[in-house]
Scaffold this active site. Sequence first.
Site, PDB file in Angstrom:
ATOM      1  CG  LEU A 144      -1.742   0.959   1.134  1.00 10.34           C
ATOM      2  CD1 LEU A 144      -2.963   1.143   0.097  1.00 10.34           C
ATOM      3  CD2 LEU A 144      -2.584   1.740   2.958  1.00 10.34           C
ATOM      4  CG  ASP A 145      -0.732   4.738   0.083  1.00  8.54           C
ATOM      5  OD1 ASP A 145      -1.108   4.620  -0.732  1.00  8.54           O
ATOM      6  OD2 ASP A 145      -0.992   4.918   0.657  1.00  8.54           O
ATOM      7  CB  ALA A 146       4.865   1.005  -0.951  1.00  7.99           C
TER       8      ALA A 146
END
Lengths: 294, 294, 294, 294
Positions: free
Chosen positions: A237-239
Amino acid sequence: MQSIKTLQEKKNTAILLIHCPDRQGILATVTEFLNRNKGNIIYLDQHVDRQEMIFYMRVEWELDRFAIPSDKIGEYFDTLIGRPMQMVWKLYFSAEIPRMALFVSQMPHCLFDILARYTAGEWDVEIPLIVSNHQKLEPVAKRFGIDFHHIPVTKDNKAEQEALELKLLGEYRIDFIVLARYMQILSKGFVDRFPNRIINIHHSFLPAFAGAKPYHAAHERGVKIIGATSHYVTSDLDAGPIIEQDVTRCSHADTVENLIRKGRDLEKIVLSQAVFKHLEHKILVFNNRTVVFN
Amino acid sequence: MQSIKTLQEKKNTAILLIHCPDRQGILATVTEFLNRNKGNIIYLDQHVDRQEMIFYMRVEWELDRFAIPSDKIGEYFDTLIGRPMQMVWKLYFSAEIPRMALFVSQMPHCLFDILARYTAGEWDVEIPLIVSNHQKLEPVAKRFGIDFHHIPVTKDNKAEQEALELKLLGEYRIDFIVLARYMQILSKGFVDRFPNRIINIHHSFLPAFAGAKPYHAAHERGVKIIGATSHYVTSDLDAGPIIEQDVTRCSHADTVENLIRKGRDLEKIVLSQAVFKHLEHKILVFNNRTVVFN
Amino acid sequence: MQSIKTLQEKKNTAILLIHCPDRQGILATVTEFLNRNKGNIIYLDQHVDRQEMIFYMRVEWELDRFAIPSDKIGEYFDTLIGRPMQMVWKLYFSAEIPRMALFVSQMPHCLFDILARYTAGEWDVEIPLIVSNHQKLEPVAKRFGIDFHHIPVTKDNKAEQEALELKLLGEYRIDFIVLARYMQILSKGFVDRFPNRIINIHHSFLPAFAGAKPYHAAHERGVKIIGATSHYVTSDLDAGPIIEQDVTRCSHADTVENLIRKGRDLEKIVLSQAVFKHLEHKILVFNNRTVVFN
Amino acid sequence: MQSIKTLQEKKNTAILLIHCPDRQGILATVTEFLNRNKGNIIYLDQHVDRQEMIFYMRVEWELDRFAIPSDKIGEYFDTLIGRPMQMVWKLYFSAEIPRMALFVSQMPHCLFDILARYTAGEWDVEIPLIVSNHQKLEPVAKRFGIDFHHIPVTKDNKAEQEALELKLLGEYRIDFIVLARYMQILSKGFVDRFPNRIINIHHSFLPAFAGAKPYHAAHERGVKIIGATSHYVTSDLDAGPIIEQDVTRCSHADTVENLIRKGRDLEKIVLSQAVFKHLEHKILVFNNRTVVFN
């Protein structure tokens, strides 16, 4: 919606995105191959990461007098150059217009920005499908004449609803997905079906304030600048690999509501810039980072 | 170093920084108090945080015709206004030049930037003391005619070396400390002696990349923008109240060395801007956040 | 278009914009007047230009318990404070929604940006009228359900067409006009009817590249940054009071077409920010310059 | 001043800057030439201006195993490639450290910024000479151990004083000149002696506010952003090829003095960035515009 596009002369070009271990003569070999076969190069940019010794290249050439038929270019290139030089390469044709699906929830600003560009003919793209876990933005889709599918997602029905989404994506022959403030986390299985083909906008300057409610967190921390980040979605996530970021100033006088308001303008521009780069085939991904050509 | 300052007409003013629970009439009460006593206001800015209902104010007035003697202003103000309105306030006089200590390690760019402004007379400050855990920058201190004390710090001698530093700070009557890329973590005991009076520059856009080697981390993450953050030091590493931040663009083509080079320009400007705001008494701290007046 | 607005609690406030010769006690007098009459101040910002000795102020207060009836506030304020202090002042009520007309030509990006915000309920405004010297954007107006009037202008018919426009503006009870890339110069007579009530976007960083084809001129000059400027229209072309400006980087690699493309994003954001400030009644004009409150 | 440089491993490379009419095969020809002669390319960037059909290129390669002796490279390259392809080219060697003269007047900020970088070893440059029309900054020159020549210039003695300056520049074997807020206009005769080798900083966002007192003009016009511009000096005042520009926000609250203060930080950074690009041989000039390689 009735088109307001201005007729543009269409390019008829091929685009190669390449990366491979760096060594002498790659550039000369590729350009010589194109020149010899009468491919007039109209764009060439290359970058060598001298720490990891990786060579990156984007080259675009006109097909009109190119000696190799379009459906054979990939085979010839791979045989003569790609495999011998251990290249990972992708070939695109400007005549093939990508098909994009939009996933949205309740906030309309990114959706409007994309549909405005689409309607105005800024982008070479088809947008046949909008998917949402809410019904709120259906009127927007309708006015722009785009199919809207309401697919609410809960913890319990996530697997089957994603299966439904994947079915739709297949039916609409979707090439890539843009999450225009879509407030659901996609499963690893879903994401793996579209590697580096799902673009998300996160409303913070990543890696700061990953996760939920970044403007609240930014306000709490008392930052003097807020940002937005567009990136390819990975199962982490969000990476995922960052495509574009931008920032704007804020101050103690800004409430969370102000940050949210200011952030909307960042989000829509940063997302649309990423989509544009993707459509131009100017993004290469390697080791969870992007090379974004000018 | 021989002064290159241009003589400036000196202000003779008092400055009040105030915060208190918001209620009707605070502004009118304070300005009426100053007006009635012939204090000509030359700066007034206020801010109300309407979520937390806190009133913040900075007011500066000329002392030349002010009816209350300077050494009585604090007492009068506290009795008549401050205590009744539950104010936290601080009083400063433009005639009192603050005394600043610089802590440095091996990188000279922030040190040079500060000493250049000091020598050029940009700031109303005295800098009598430079402390370093290395000897490398001693020649710089010497050329600018500032005392340099080499105080190397190891795990084992940290307590006694900080005691030595505190002794020096006392002897030089230091009001506040600027960590100009000082690569040692100060102990809680040390920091508590200078609450909101130690300014640090961190070489990232906090809260992203707190801790060591932020440019390496930024490169690894593939961000498209890097930043620098000046903040007051608290015992919580890189988590103190942020004073100023700025950013600059980078790309896949930037090596870590490039990021470090670009970052130097950010760091020195962002640190010096924070020092300037501090010298102007334009920073209020509340709840680990700053109010920075224009 | 079916509304996608989210219901918001409406403010019921009055807003005063004031400027006058600076003197002691203005701030205290105004705030005391509001406090005494139970006007709860929710916004107050003031600025003193100490070179020209002009005092500027914006104050907003809640009307719910305010002792003076709304239709008497102007009279009372003028009698008790405004005239004695030689103030130029304007009074606005948050309950009165301004009516805005859009003038457009052929480029849709600013139009879309404004209509998206309007539809999304970002702004407290009514947009009943779009005027254009071309027919191209009529479909956009239709889809958003806004009246569109096609009024082509030539050298020969300019006077009568402007008369027609003024008639329409009257019929639609228009308060202010936004020129969203309207490519016609308005006559002095027209402009004088809407002093500081016509907002234009110029596609350069004024005063650089005033007049026609600024992106071509910027390319020719080889600048490394391009900009956009929103301003109130005066009879002096591109020389009216500047409201907002923003810029973006460019390089030798940018063709004129690239500059135009990058500029579109600047133009729409900078224009919409100016409109928002105007709608909030946060802009004061004096001596051809703006004071823009935060 | 005692050096605080850190020893760096020195590159031993050659750099070619090329421009010529665009045609097929230039890139392949040049890279093949270097590869065949065992010149390991460590930097290559090229740009084609497809409107003017000009090809631009910067290539840098290691000399250690290069087959052609350094003093023959120019001749070989010109014979085999340069002349046949109608190239304008320049050859530089990283081992040859350029010699720079600084011209200053009374403001020290740009001077300090450059000397700080020089002392810190940020740049591969020698600075043996500072020339000034005032004596004020002589102490700065002295502390940094650099020869300072005071050459006051009036209308009447300009020709002879410039002759004196040119003589000094010859004696010190100066390669290029940096005007670090030097407040004298150089004559055409002087400028022609150093084509694209005099770098100036102008304290505005050119072409806005060319000429004298740009901050006063910016204040008068009420701009919301100020800038600084570094450029090569031509005989046409403030109209030479732009190398770098940057901007910062301002507002109605900024006095002229504030603009000057904010501008200083812009000026010194923008000037130093231009000097750095010049030192790296990354700037090409054509048609009064620059190509600045990354």
